[in-house]
Motif scaffolding. Structure first.
Motif, PDB file in Angstrom:
ATOM      1  N   GLU A   1     -60.466  24.453  -4.275  1.00 32.85           N
ATOM      2  CA  GLU A   1     -60.878  25.098  -2.421  1.00 32.85           C
ATOM      3  C   GLU A   1     -61.274  26.211  -3.104  1.00 32.85           C
ATOM      4  OE1 GLU A   1     -57.880  21.758  -2.445  1.00 32.85           O
ATOM      5  OE2 GLU A   1     -58.005  23.359  -4.383  1.00 32.85           O
ATOM      6  N   ALA A   2     -61.383  26.994  -3.918  1.00 33.27           N
ATOM      7  CA  ALA A   2     -61.703  28.804  -4.279  1.00 33.27           C
ATOM      8  C   ALA A   2     -63.152  28.065  -4.054  1.00 33.27           C
ATOM      9  CB  ALA A   2     -61.685  28.895  -5.506  1.00 33.27           C
ATOM     10  N   ALA A   3     -63.556  27.439  -4.888  1.00 35.72           N
ATOM     11  CA  ALA A   3     -65.422  26.674  -5.334  1.00 35.72           C
ATOM     12  C   ALA A   3     -66.346  26.039  -4.522  1.00 35.72           C
ATOM     13  CB  ALA A   3     -65.333  26.168  -6.867  1.00 35.72           C
ATOM     14  N   LEU A   4     -65.793  25.816  -3.159  1.00 37.55           N
ATOM     15  CA  LEU A   4     -66.373  24.655  -2.508  1.00 37.55           C
ATOM     16  C   LEU A   4     -67.062  25.734  -1.538  1.00 37.55           C
ATOM     17  CD1 LEU A   4     -67.748  22.091  -1.206  1.00 37.55           C
ATOM     18  CD2 LEU A   4     -65.271  21.557  -0.298  1.00 37.55           C
ATOM     19  N   PRO A   5     -66.215  26.565  -0.629  1.00 36.34           N
ATOM     20  CA  PRO A   5     -66.647  27.262   0.715  1.00 36.34           C
ATOM     21  C   PRO A   5     -67.705  28.373  -0.551  1.00 36.34           C
ATOM     22  CG  PRO A   5     -64.227  27.527  -0.372  1.00 36.34           C
ATOM     23  CD  PRO A   5     -64.614  26.896  -0.980  1.00 36.34           C
ATOM     24  N   GLN A   6     -67.941  28.673  -1.905  1.00 38.60           N
ATOM     25  CA  GLN A   6     -68.222  29.846  -1.886  1.00 38.60           C
ATOM     26  C   GLN A   6     -69.955  29.198  -2.158  1.00 38.60           C
ATOM     27  OE1 GLN A   6     -66.868  31.347  -5.852  1.00 38.60           O
ATOM     28  NE2 GLN A   6     -65.665  32.022  -5.261  1.00 38.60           N
ATOM     29  N   LEU A   7     -69.812  27.825  -2.967  1.00 41.94           N
ATOM     30  CA  LEU A   7     -71.263  27.057  -2.877  1.00 41.94           C
ATOM     31  C   LEU A   7     -71.428  26.541  -1.534  1.00 41.94           C
ATOM     32  CD1 LEU A   7     -69.455  24.747  -6.264  1.00 41.94           C
ATOM     33  CD2 LEU A   7     -71.706  26.823  -5.983  1.00 41.94           C
ATOM     34  N   VAL A   8     -71.126  26.664  -1.092  1.00 42.87           N
ATOM     35  CA  VAL A   8     -71.363  25.740   1.169  1.00 42.87           C
ATOM     36  C   VAL A   8     -71.479  26.949   1.446  1.00 42.87           C
ATOM     37  CG1 VAL A   8     -70.559  25.359   2.678  1.00 42.87           C
ATOM     38  CG2 VAL A   8     -69.465  23.692   0.844  1.00 42.87           C
TER      39      VAL A   8
ATOM     40  N   GLU B   1     -77.116  30.050   3.530  1.00 38.46           N
ATOM     41  CA  GLU B   1     -78.476  30.639   3.224  1.00 38.46           C
ATOM     42  C   GLU B   1     -79.096  30.847   3.080  1.00 38.46           C
ATOM     43  OE1 GLU B   1     -75.902  33.271  -0.069  1.00 38.46           O
ATOM     44  OE2 GLU B   1     -74.438  33.609   0.887  1.00 38.46           O
ATOM     45  N   ARG B   2     -79.718  29.691   2.466  1.00 36.85           N
ATOM     46  CA  ARG B   2     -81.029  29.098   2.280  1.00 36.85           C
ATOM     47  C   ARG B   2     -81.805  28.591   3.416  1.00 36.85           C
ATOM     48  NH1 ARG B   2     -79.774  26.848  -4.485  1.00 36.85           N
ATOM     49  NH2 ARG B   2     -79.089  29.205  -4.567  1.00 36.85           N
TER      50      ARG B   2
ATOM     51  N   ALA C   1     -61.034  32.307   4.015  1.00 36.45           N
ATOM     52  CA  ALA C   1     -60.918  34.037   4.169  1.00 36.45           C
ATOM     53  C   ALA C   1     -60.739  35.006   5.119  1.00 36.45           C
ATOM     54  CB  ALA C   1     -62.389  34.706   3.226  1.00 36.45           C
ATOM     55  N   ASP C   2     -60.067  35.933   5.175  1.00 33.18           N
ATOM     56  CA  ASP C   2     -59.416  36.488   6.194  1.00 33.18           C
ATOM     57  C   ASP C   2     -61.145  37.824   6.768  1.00 33.18           C
ATOM     58  OD1 ASP C   2     -56.883  36.465   5.073  1.00 33.18           O
ATOM     59  OD2 ASP C   2     -56.750  38.490   4.346  1.00 33.18           O
ATOM     60  N   ASP C   3     -62.264  37.858   6.382  1.00 31.72           N
ATOM     61  CA  ASP C   3     -63.283  38.156   7.257  1.00 31.72           C
ATOM     62  C   ASP C   3     -63.796  37.477   7.705  1.00 31.72           C
ATOM     63  OD1 ASP C   3     -63.797  38.326   4.434  1.00 31.72           O
ATOM     64  OD2 ASP C   3     -64.527  39.897   4.453  1.00 31.72           O
ATOM     65  N   SER C   4     -63.789  36.161   7.125  1.00 34.52           N
ATOM     66  CA  SER C   4     -65.342  35.242   7.262  1.00 34.52           C
ATOM     67  C   SER C   4     -64.905  33.516   7.422  1.00 34.52           C
ATOM     68  CB  SER C   4     -66.422  35.635   6.319  1.00 34.52           C
ATOM     69  OG  SER C   4     -65.862  35.050   4.775  1.00 34.52           O
ATOM     70  N   PHE C   5     -65.550  32.394   8.168  1.00 39.62           N
ATOM     71  CA  PHE C   5     -65.723  30.993   7.923  1.00 39.62           C
ATOM     72  C   PHE C   5     -67.037  30.544   8.367  1.00 39.62           C
ATOM     73  CE2 PHE C   5     -66.531  32.762  11.889  1.00 39.62           C
ATOM     74  CZ  PHE C   5     -67.590  30.981  12.797  1.00 39.62           C
ATOM     75  N   LEU C   6     -66.905  29.238   7.316  1.00 37.56           N
ATOM     76  CA  LEU C   6     -67.592  28.511   7.792  1.00 37.56           C
ATOM     77  C   LEU C   6     -68.489  28.110   8.599  1.00 37.56           C
ATOM     78  CD1 LEU C   6     -67.810  27.632   3.776  1.00 37.56           C
ATOM     79  CD2 LEU C   6     -69.862  28.913   4.528  1.00 37.56           C
ATOM     80  N   PRO C   7     -69.330  27.758   9.368  1.00 39.96           N
ATOM     81  CA  PRO C   7     -69.644  27.133  10.515  1.00 39.96           C
ATOM     82  C   PRO C   7     -69.876  25.901   9.817  1.00 39.96           C
ATOM     83  CG  PRO C   7     -71.770  28.486  10.029  1.00 39.96           C
ATOM     84  CD  PRO C   7     -70.578  28.878   9.136  1.00 39.96           C
TER      85      PRO C   7
ATOM     86  N   VAL D   1     -78.130  18.738   1.889  1.00 39.95           N
ATOM     87  CA  VAL D   1     -78.198  19.026   0.436  1.00 39.95           C
ATOM     88  C   VAL D   1     -76.196  17.752   0.427  1.00 39.95           C
ATOM     89  CG1 VAL D   1     -75.961  20.361  -1.371  1.00 39.95           C
ATOM     90  CG2 VAL D   1     -78.367  21.171   0.168  1.00 39.95           C
ATOM     91  N   ARG D   2     -75.672  17.493  -0.301  1.00 37.23           N
ATOM     92  CA  ARG D   2     -74.211  16.554   0.290  1.00 37.23           C
ATOM     93  C   ARG D   2     -73.485  16.835  -1.534  1.00 37.23           C
ATOM     94  NH1 ARG D   2     -72.297  12.920   1.671  1.00 37.23           N
ATOM     95  NH2 ARG D   2     -73.319  12.489   4.242  1.00 37.23           N
ATOM     96  N   PHE D   3     -72.506  17.155  -0.450  1.00 44.90           N
ATOM     97  CA  PHE D   3     -70.949  17.505  -2.123  1.00 44.90           C
ATOM     98  C   PHE D   3     -70.579  17.008  -2.291  1.00 44.90           C
ATOM     99  CE2 PHE D   3     -72.455  22.328  -0.503  1.00 44.90           C
ATOM    100  CZ  PHE D   3     -72.729  23.039  -2.092  1.00 44.90           C
ATOM    101  N   LEU D   4     -70.091  16.011  -2.863  1.00 44.51           N
ATOM    102  CA  LEU D   4     -69.601  15.004  -3.243  1.00 44.51           C
ATOM    103  C   LEU D   4     -67.652  15.383  -3.557  1.00 44.51           C
ATOM    104  CD1 LEU D   4     -72.419  13.648  -4.763  1.00 44.51           C
ATOM    105  CD2 LEU D   4     -70.642  12.276  -3.015  1.00 44.51           C
ATOM    106  N   VAL D   5     -66.825  15.559  -3.122  1.00 44.25           N
ATOM    107  CA  VAL D   5     -65.575  16.259  -4.372  1.00 44.25           C
ATOM    108  C   VAL D   5     -64.269  14.867  -4.107  1.00 44.25           C
ATOM    109  CG1 VAL D   5     -66.504  18.194  -3.527  1.00 44.25           C
ATOM    110  CG2 VAL D   5     -64.710  17.340  -1.277  1.00 44.25           C
TER     111      VAL D   5
END
Length: 149
Positions: free
Chosen positions: A15-22, A27-28, A53-59, A87-91
């Motif tokens: 839950e902490a790592a996935l948003p950062q990597l996505v 960004e790329r 995050a309180d100040d952002s989200f990922l569309p 890109v495919r994330f597998l979790v």
């Protein structure tokens, strides 16, 4: 040849790592598919990406919501590529589809779960045999990622 990354989660939960990597993928300029191990887990990750995050989200969107093709990030539980992701994330031990159409495949696995570690090793062997370029990342003492292989 697809670049396949394995992220060994030890000090930080998914839950902490996935948003950062996505976020880094977005960004790329890459479109992303996140494949969870179940529909229930996909729904949980959908909520996470709106609230991590309180100040952002990922569309993003949840697969089957009717606008899959328009989503920069699509969360699902099957191997479909409904948003033309590169890109495919597998979790959560999701079973990967053929990763050769992607620029990058990313396995995130819980280092505290022996079954998940064993499964990641099996995926490593399969992806290596398929001729993909593999790297292995482990969390360092400060939580950052260190390339180990």
């Amino acid at each position: 040849m697809t670049e396949i990354l394995f992220f060994h989660l030890e000090r930080q939960p998914l839950e902490a790592a996935l948003p950062q990597l996505v976020a880094k993928s977005l960004e790329r300029g890459w479109r992303v598919a996140v494949q969870a191990g179940s529909e229930e887990r996909a729904r949980t990750l959908d909520t996470l990406l709106w609230t991590f995050a309180d100040d952002s989200f990922l569309p993003h969107g949840l697969s089957g919501d009717g606008v899959d093709a328009d989503q920069p990030v699509l969360i699902g539980w099957t191997g479909d590529n409904r948003n033309a992701a590169v890109v495919r994330f597998l979790v959560d031990r999701a079973e990967p589809p053929d990763l050769s159409p992607y620029i990058r495949g990313v396995f995130l696995f819980d280092g505290n779960d022996p079954e998940a570690v064993a499964e990641a090793r099996a995926h490593w062997k399969t992806q290596k045999a398929a001729g993909h370029a593999l790297t292995y990342w482990q969390q360092g003492a400060r939580g950052g990622w260190e390339k180990k292989a």
